[in-house]
Design a protein around this motif. Structure first.
Motif, PDB file in Angstrom:
ATOM      1  N   PRO A  56       0.201  -0.918  -0.537  1.00  0.00           N
ATOM      2  CA  PRO A  56       0.028  -0.467   0.241  1.00  0.00           C
ATOM      3  C   PRO A  56       0.977   1.078   0.279  1.00  0.00           C
ATOM      4  O   PRO A  56       1.876   1.676   0.860  1.00  0.00           O
ATOM      5  N   VAL A  57       0.319   2.207  -0.480  1.00  0.00           N
ATOM      6  CA  VAL A  57       1.408   3.709  -0.710  1.00  0.00           C
ATOM      7  C   VAL A  57       0.859   4.523  -0.332  1.00  0.00           C
ATOM      8  O   VAL A  57      -0.564   5.213  -1.430  1.00  0.00           O
ATOM      9  N   ILE A  58       1.305   5.576   0.224  1.00  0.00           N
ATOM     10  CA  ILE A  58       0.909   6.608   0.433  1.00  0.00           C
ATOM     11  C   ILE A  58       1.903   7.420  -0.107  1.00  0.00           C
ATOM     12  O   ILE A  58       3.445   7.707   0.839  1.00  0.00           O
ATOM     13  N   ARG A  59       1.342   8.806  -1.317  1.00  0.00           N
ATOM     14  CA  ARG A  59       1.730   9.398  -1.859  1.00  0.00           C
ATOM     15  C   ARG A  59       1.075  10.804  -1.685  1.00  0.00           C
ATOM     16  O   ARG A  59       0.477  11.241  -1.429  1.00  0.00           O
ATOM     17  N   VAL A  60       2.101  11.899  -0.822  1.00  0.00           N
ATOM     18  CA  VAL A  60       1.819  13.591  -0.953  1.00  0.00           C
ATOM     19  C   VAL A  60       3.219  14.039  -1.945  1.00  0.00           C
ATOM     20  O   VAL A  60       4.132  13.837  -1.850  1.00  0.00           O
ATOM     21  N   ASP A  61       2.154  14.877  -2.841  1.00  0.00           N
ATOM     22  CA  ASP A  61       3.254  15.554  -3.391  1.00  0.00           C
ATOM     23  C   ASP A  61       3.049  16.982  -3.110  1.00  0.00           C
ATOM     24  O   ASP A  61       1.303  17.639  -3.855  1.00  0.00           O
TER      25      ASP A  61
END
Length: 543
Positions: A56-61
């Motif tokens: 699972p991925v949490i990506r914050v840009d």
């Protein structure tokens, strides 16, 4: 190298200049973490033995959040949690942001068909504050991002996170080393990651690559050899090094290289990506050094996390304007390198050097405007009194303030350069100069019409003499369009020389409003005085 990021629990911080593909690299990590193997069929990792587990991925840009307020930044993070939860068909629960983030992460580790640890990718973490002009908003945003990263740190300590990867162009969030996100491994200057950002030349010249094919096409189109074209490309876009050891491979700026390969034109593409505000401020507040020679620094100066303590050299490195050349001193046998061993910095390539001098020109253009504003009264008096010698003396003194290293660029040793800085000075003095004023026979360099009863025409030359400048003004009959405007006319020819980086010759001619030359200055002043008296008597008759 990419697959090594997910072999064990790894926590990385990677500082790299704009235009080096940070976001693309983060996207690549994201797709690998999600197990999307088929996207990499033509890549090394596809058949490397990597197990392609799904995480699972949490990506914050944070890119594009440069002008965001603290309240909206908090809302953005809240919305991001909701988006991630929605992607995995979860709900966000908890009374505080910290509890909602923690609960989300815990729930993500229990998902079916996924590994029981998550991947956290944070791109351009410093965007909300690095270019923020308001100091209060800047610090508030920095603290919000720092607290967010600190919360991720606590989840890492609880063994919920497989990989955390953070990118940016500065180290500001990490100055609170005892309470903030001090768990990340800064790989910016690590010898193991020197080619993570940028293109290696061997990759560009791989005969099976699309780059190689395009290079051959461009060489054929321009009717030159491939080696010549590669040499031009190398000089303009290669040269970035991220470690001082002699065997460190230099890399190309990927954005500029791709733009060149697409257009076939050796343009300055990198400057359009924008210069970080912290660097502009550092340069504008400092005495600019001679960057034509290598600059000696320590490694810590390059990654200094406190903006106030960050030197101009460090800011230029973090902003991408300087790169590592090598260690200043050779290493004695049996010795290990120390943290404070001096490192030499230099411009990486022609594109960046040109970008820097464009930035520098903006700095001293503002300085000259300020100088002109400071000298406004003296300039007005000198021009009103037709004191050309006094006016030239003011100019020479002001031009002497231009940083000498601004003249190293070839394009800054020509008439256009001096024209621009003279215009900036006159603009600062509120003379309202008009540049490149068209006439039927040419363009007048600068015209000033803001002095009562007088029009000033400037013709400029570089590396010639003032007589040549006056001769051009006369041959082109520049005064013709100003005759019969009830104002007397002064033409000033100025020559600038490279030896002294200042004006070195000037001549002037005086004309009445009908275009008749008055050779003697005293006679010209008497003429002006008589005209003033005539105007005064005429105005009295009409009262």
């Amino acid at each position: 190298m990419l697959k090594s990021y997910l072999k064990k629990k790894l926590l990385y911080f990677f500082l790299v200049p704009v235009g080096f593909g940070k976001s693309l690299f983060v996207s690549t990590l994201e797709e690998i973490a999600k197990g999307n193997k088929e996207l990499f069929q033509d890549s090394y990792i596809y058949n490397s033995g990597y197990d392609w587990k799904k995480y699972p991925v949490i990506r914050v840009d944070f890119g594009g959040k440069g002008n965001i307020t603290p309240d909206n930044l908090l809302l953005y993070l809240e919305d991001k949690l909701k988006d991630v939860a929605s992607d995995y068909k979860l709900t966000v629960t908890g009374d505080t942001f910290q509890s909602r983030l923690e609960n989300l992460v815990k729930n993500m580790t229990d998902l079916n068909d996924y590994a029981n640890k998550i991947v956290v990718l944070i791109d351009e973490y410093d965007a909300p504050f690095i270019n923020q002009l308001d100091p209060v908003i800047k610090e508030s945003n920095r603290l919000i991002v720092r607290d967010f990263l600190t919360e991720i740190k606590s989840l890492t300590a609880n063994n919920f996170i497989k990989l955390e990867f953070v990118t940016g162009v500065s180290s500001y969030c990490f100055r609170d080393t005892y309470s903030g996100p001090n768990n990340l491994n800064d790989i910016t200057l690590s010898p193991d990651y020197t080619t993570v950002a940028g293109y290696k030349e061997e990759d560009l010249l791989n005969k099976d690559s699309v780059y190689y094919k395009r290079i051959n096409q461009l060489a054929e189109k321009r009717n030159i050899s491939r080696d010549i074209l590669v040499g031009e490309m190398r000089s303009m876009y290669n040269g970035y090094k991220f470690h001082p050891e002699d065997d460190t491979i230099a890399v190309y700026n990927p954005l500029s290289t791709l733009m060149f390969l697409q257009s076939g034109e050796l343009n300055n593409y990198w400057i359009n990506t924008g210069t970080p505000t912290f660097l502009v401020k550092k340069v504008s507040k400092s005495n600019v050094k001679d960057f034509s020679k290598p600059i000696s620094v320590t490694k810590y100066e390059l990654i200094e996390p406190d903006e106030d303590s960050l030197t101009v050299d460090g800011a230029m490195f973090q902003g991408g304007y300087l790169t590592i050349d090598k260690y200043e001193n050779s290493l004695d046998d049996g010795k290990l390198r120390q943290m404070d061993d001096p490192i030499l910095l230099k411009f990486p390539n022609g594109e960046v050097e040109k970008s820097f001098y464009n930035l520098l020109f903006k700095k001293f253009e503002k300085d000259l405007e300020s100088e002109g504003e400071y000298q406004e009264d003296d300039v007005i008096k000198a021009l009103s009194d037709v004191d050309i010698d006094g006016f030239i003396s003011i100019l020479a003194s002001s031009f002497a303030s231009i940083p000498y290293n601004a003249y190293y660029q070839q394009q800054n040793r020509n008439e256009a350069f001096y024209h621009a800085v003279l215009h900036a000075f006159l603009r600062g003095a509120r003379m309202h100069p008009e540049s490149e004023k068209c006439s039927n026979l040419g363009r007048i360099d600068i015209v000033i019409n803001s002095i009562p009863n007088l029009t000033y025409i400037f013709e400029l030359k570089h590396g010639k003499n003032a007589d040549t400048a006056l001769e051009q003004a006369q041959n082109a009959k520049y005064i013709q369009q100003y005759i019969r405007q009830n104002k007397d006319i002064v033409i000033i020819g100025i020559n600038f020389g490279s030896d002294y980086r200042n004006l070195d010759d000037y001549e002037y001619k005086l004309y009445d409003s009908g275009g008749n030359e008055i050779v003697d200055r005293d006679a010209f002043l008497d003429h002006i005085t008589k005209r003033k008296k005539v105007r005064y008597r005429s105005s009295r008759k009409h009262e």
